[in-house]
Write a protein that holds these residues in place. Structure first.
Motif, PDB file in Angstrom:
ATOM      1  N   LEU A 149      -8.505  -2.964  -5.380  1.00 40.28           N
ATOM      2  CA  LEU A 149      -7.188  -3.447  -5.785  1.00 40.28           C
ATOM      3  C   LEU A 149      -6.996  -3.284  -7.293  1.00 40.28           C
ATOM      4  CD1 LEU A 149      -4.640  -4.894  -4.614  1.00 40.28           C
ATOM      5  CD2 LEU A 149      -5.590  -6.988  -5.604  1.00 40.28           C
ATOM      6  N   ALA A 150      -8.046  -3.574  -8.072  1.00 40.08           N
ATOM      7  CA  ALA A 150      -7.958  -3.428  -9.526  1.00 40.08           C
ATOM      8  C   ALA A 150      -7.635  -1.985  -9.891  1.00 40.08           C
ATOM      9  CB  ALA A 150      -9.257  -3.877 -10.184  1.00 40.08           C
ATOM     10  N   TYR A 151      -8.297  -1.049  -9.254  1.00 41.23           N
ATOM     11  CA  TYR A 151      -8.048   0.370  -9.530  1.00 41.23           C
ATOM     12  C   TYR A 151      -6.645   0.770  -9.085  1.00 41.23           C
ATOM     13  CZ  TYR A 151      -8.238   5.447  -8.905  1.00 41.23           C
ATOM     14  OH  TYR A 151      -7.958   6.791  -8.931  1.00 41.23           O
ATOM     15  N   ALA A 152      -6.242   0.334  -7.895  1.00 38.92           N
ATOM     16  CA  ALA A 152      -4.961   0.765  -7.333  1.00 38.92           C
ATOM     17  C   ALA A 152      -3.785   0.285  -8.184  1.00 38.92           C
ATOM     18  CB  ALA A 152      -4.820   0.272  -5.899  1.00 38.92           C
ATOM     19  N   VAL A 153      -3.724  -1.014  -8.449  1.00 38.24           N
ATOM     20  CA  VAL A 153      -2.569  -1.533  -9.191  1.00 38.24           C
ATOM     21  C   VAL A 153      -2.670  -1.212 -10.677  1.00 38.24           C
ATOM     22  CG1 VAL A 153      -2.175  -3.376  -7.520  1.00 38.24           C
ATOM     23  CG2 VAL A 153      -3.612  -3.830  -9.523  1.00 38.24           C
ATOM     24  N   GLY A 154      -3.893  -0.987 -11.184  1.00 36.49           N
ATOM     25  CA  GLY A 154      -4.047  -0.658 -12.591  1.00 36.49           C
ATOM     26  C   GLY A 154      -3.751   0.795 -12.887  1.00 36.49           C
ATOM     27  N   PHE A 155      -4.397   1.701 -12.147  1.00 37.50           N
ATOM     28  CA  PHE A 155      -4.235   3.127 -12.403  1.00 37.50           C
ATOM     29  C   PHE A 155      -2.989   3.704 -11.734  1.00 37.50           C
ATOM     30  CE2 PHE A 155      -5.137   7.644 -11.595  1.00 37.50           C
ATOM     31  CZ  PHE A 155      -5.436   8.070 -12.872  1.00 37.50           C
ATOM     32  N   GLY A 156      -2.584   3.132 -10.609  1.00 38.19           N
ATOM     33  CA  GLY A 156      -1.460   3.696  -9.853  1.00 38.19           C
ATOM     34  C   GLY A 156      -0.174   3.768 -10.643  1.00 38.19           C
ATOM     35  N   GLY A 157       0.047   2.793 -11.535  1.00 37.64           N
ATOM     36  CA  GLY A 157       1.264   2.795 -12.334  1.00 37.64           C
ATOM     37  C   GLY A 157       1.396   3.986 -13.258  1.00 37.64           C
ATOM     38  N   SER A 158       0.307   4.718 -13.486  1.00 41.49           N
ATOM     39  CA  SER A 158       0.344   5.887 -14.366  1.00 41.49           C
ATOM     40  C   SER A 158       1.180   7.020 -13.779  1.00 41.49           C
ATOM     41  CB  SER A 158      -1.075   6.396 -14.627  1.00 41.49           C
ATOM     42  OG  SER A 158      -1.949   5.359 -14.991  1.00 41.49           O
ATOM     43  N   MET A 159       1.454   6.969 -12.489  1.00 43.73           N
ATOM     44  CA  MET A 159       2.171   8.070 -11.856  1.00 43.73           C
ATOM     45  C   MET A 159       3.643   8.119 -12.240  1.00 43.73           C
ATOM     46  SD  MET A 159       0.399   8.327  -8.082  1.00 43.73           S
ATOM     47  CE  MET A 159       0.170   6.583  -7.724  1.00 43.73           C
ATOM     48  N   MET A 160       4.179   7.031 -12.831  1.00 45.34           N
ATOM     49  CA  MET A 160       5.538   7.002 -13.380  1.00 45.34           C
ATOM     50  C   MET A 160       5.453   6.442 -14.794  1.00 45.34           C
ATOM     51  SD  MET A 160       7.915   8.000 -11.194  1.00 45.34           S
ATOM     52  CE  MET A 160       8.206   8.195  -9.422  1.00 45.34           C
ATOM     53  N   TRP A 161       6.325   6.905 -15.688  1.00 42.82           N
ATOM     54  CA  TRP A 161       6.231   6.432 -17.063  1.00 42.82           C
ATOM     55  C   TRP A 161       6.581   4.959 -17.186  1.00 42.82           C
ATOM     56  CZ3 TRP A 161      10.278   4.394 -19.900  1.00 42.82           C
ATOM     57  CH2 TRP A 161      11.569   4.647 -19.440  1.00 42.82           C
TER      58      TRP A 161
END
Length: 402
Positions: free
Chosen positions: A338-350
């Protein structure tokens, strides 16, 4: 209320995001108009999470104001921090330290990753953007800007002091050791996106080969930057360990940053000229975050690795703070995922992370959803690859509800 089986709230928010994508030179009016439309709709038809009418809106904002105030103070403060760092002349010395080819871009991304592991990811992204502006002669490819944001979010994903969402997990009782597992996915993702992004940048504008000579680093500004970052880190750790309830009623991190900025202003004057443009970008972010907090996301699918994977894509367009809060309330997740998903996932949009919005304030040309996606395509690929690398190595080991 549903339209074609979709809540109208979501459709209004989706139209707002579409407007941001199509009219990226007018993002603030679009975001404010979208927020106003959502508020009006909820006032007239559905009410808010905490009640109907103006009273419900008031209760909602009372619940969200600390998060919004922290974001406002941090984004405004870190813009001044970035200028202090730039005027310290350290960025002008960086070309002498980085390799002269695409490997220099990779090393810069690694430095951003490391900084974000113990600093706020907003600060790490802004420092990376400041250095990039210097070493690439002011011409930074949008794909590389996306990589800077991704590196800052990846570095914070496995640290309970590196990202607001991981700090929330720590406050809720998740072990820091459970969160640190996210670095398996984050490092794998870095290996995927860092090289293509650096090659893009090298073709677009290579690193300056001959750094300016005779420069003298402004030590006072360097110390001010260090003091601001140490204050934020110390406030974060102290409040979490000693006064966790205070974090719900006072914007501790933002106040700590501004106390240092104002108390050191006599030593070196901050560059107040960046405030008007930063203010507009910050209000834009707060409008999107406020709109996202009003979405009816009261129920998530059952906790599983596919759900965690999907939350990464959701966090690219919805605020990851309420998503994290809902997941913590639901329980049953393997928290590293979950930490990786919600932390890194936001990088896909500015606008999917505070770091992305902060960097877009510095580089307004990045405020194009289409260009961010097409030129920053390695980020989405890296997110999926990193997730499945972690799954292959660790498997899915969910914790009991907190």
């Amino acid at each position: 209320m549903l339209l074609f089986g979709i809540p109208v709230d979501f459709m209004l928010f989706a139209l707002t995001l579409l407007g941001v994508a199509l009219f990226h030179h007018h993002t603030l009016p679009v975001a404010l108009t979208g927020l106003a439309a959502i508020i009006l709709y909820k006032l007239i038809f559905t009410g808010f999470k905490y009640g109907a009418g103006l009273g419900g809106l008031g209760h909602h904002m009372a619940h969200e104001w600390v998060t919004l105030a922290n974001l406002f103070l941090l984004l405004m403060g870190f813009a001044l921090l970035s200028r202090h760092f730039e005027e310290s002349r350290i960025p002008h010395e960086m070309p002498a330290l980085l390799p002269d080819d695409w490997k220099g871009g990779v090393i810069l991304l690694v430095l951003v990753f490391v900084l974000s592991s113990f600093l706020d990811n907003i600060a790490a992204a802004l420092i990376g953007g400041t250095v990039a502006r210097s070493v690439f002669q002011g011409k930074v490819h949008i794909g590389y800007l996306a990589a800077i944001v991704a590196a800052s979010n990846a570095g914070g994903a496995g640290s309970v002091v590196g990202d607001t969402t991981t700090t929330m997990m720590w406050i809720a009782g998740v072990s820091p050791l459970a969160v640190v597992e996210a670095y398996i996915a984050a490092i794998a993702a870095m290996l995927i996106f860092a090289v293509p992004a650096s090659l893009q940048q090298q073709r677009y504008s290579p690193i300056v080969k001959n750094p300016p000579s005779g420069l003298k680093v402004d030590t006072i500004r360097v110390l001010i930057v260090a003091a601001i970052l140490i204050a934020a880190l110390a406030a974060n750790i102290t409040a979490n360990l000693k006064f966790p309830a205070l974090l719900d009623i006072v914007p501790v991190l933002g106040i700590a940053v501004w106390v240092v900025i104002l108390s050191t202003a006599a030593l070196r004057k901050p560059d107040w000229s960046v405030m008007p443009e930063t203010f507009k970008g910050t209000i834009f972010l707060l409008a999107l975050v406020t709109a996202a907090s009003m979405m009816p996301v009261e129920k998530l699918p059952a906790a599983s690795w596919p759900t965690a994977l999907g939350l990464g894509f959701v966090s690219a367009v919805f605020d990851n703070i309420p998503l994290t809060a809902l997941a913590l309330k639901q329980g049953g997740y393997d928290w590293g995922y979950l930490a990786y998903a919600v932390g890194f996932g936001g990088s896909m949009m500015w606008f999917g992370s505070s770091a992305g919005v902060a960097l877009a304030n510095m580089y307004p040309e990045a405020k194009s959803v289409g260009r961010w996606i097409t030129q920053g395509w390695p980020i989405a690929v890296a997110y999926v690859v990193g997730f499945f690398v972690m799954l292959a190595i660790l498997g899915w080991r969910p914790d009991a509800p907190l």
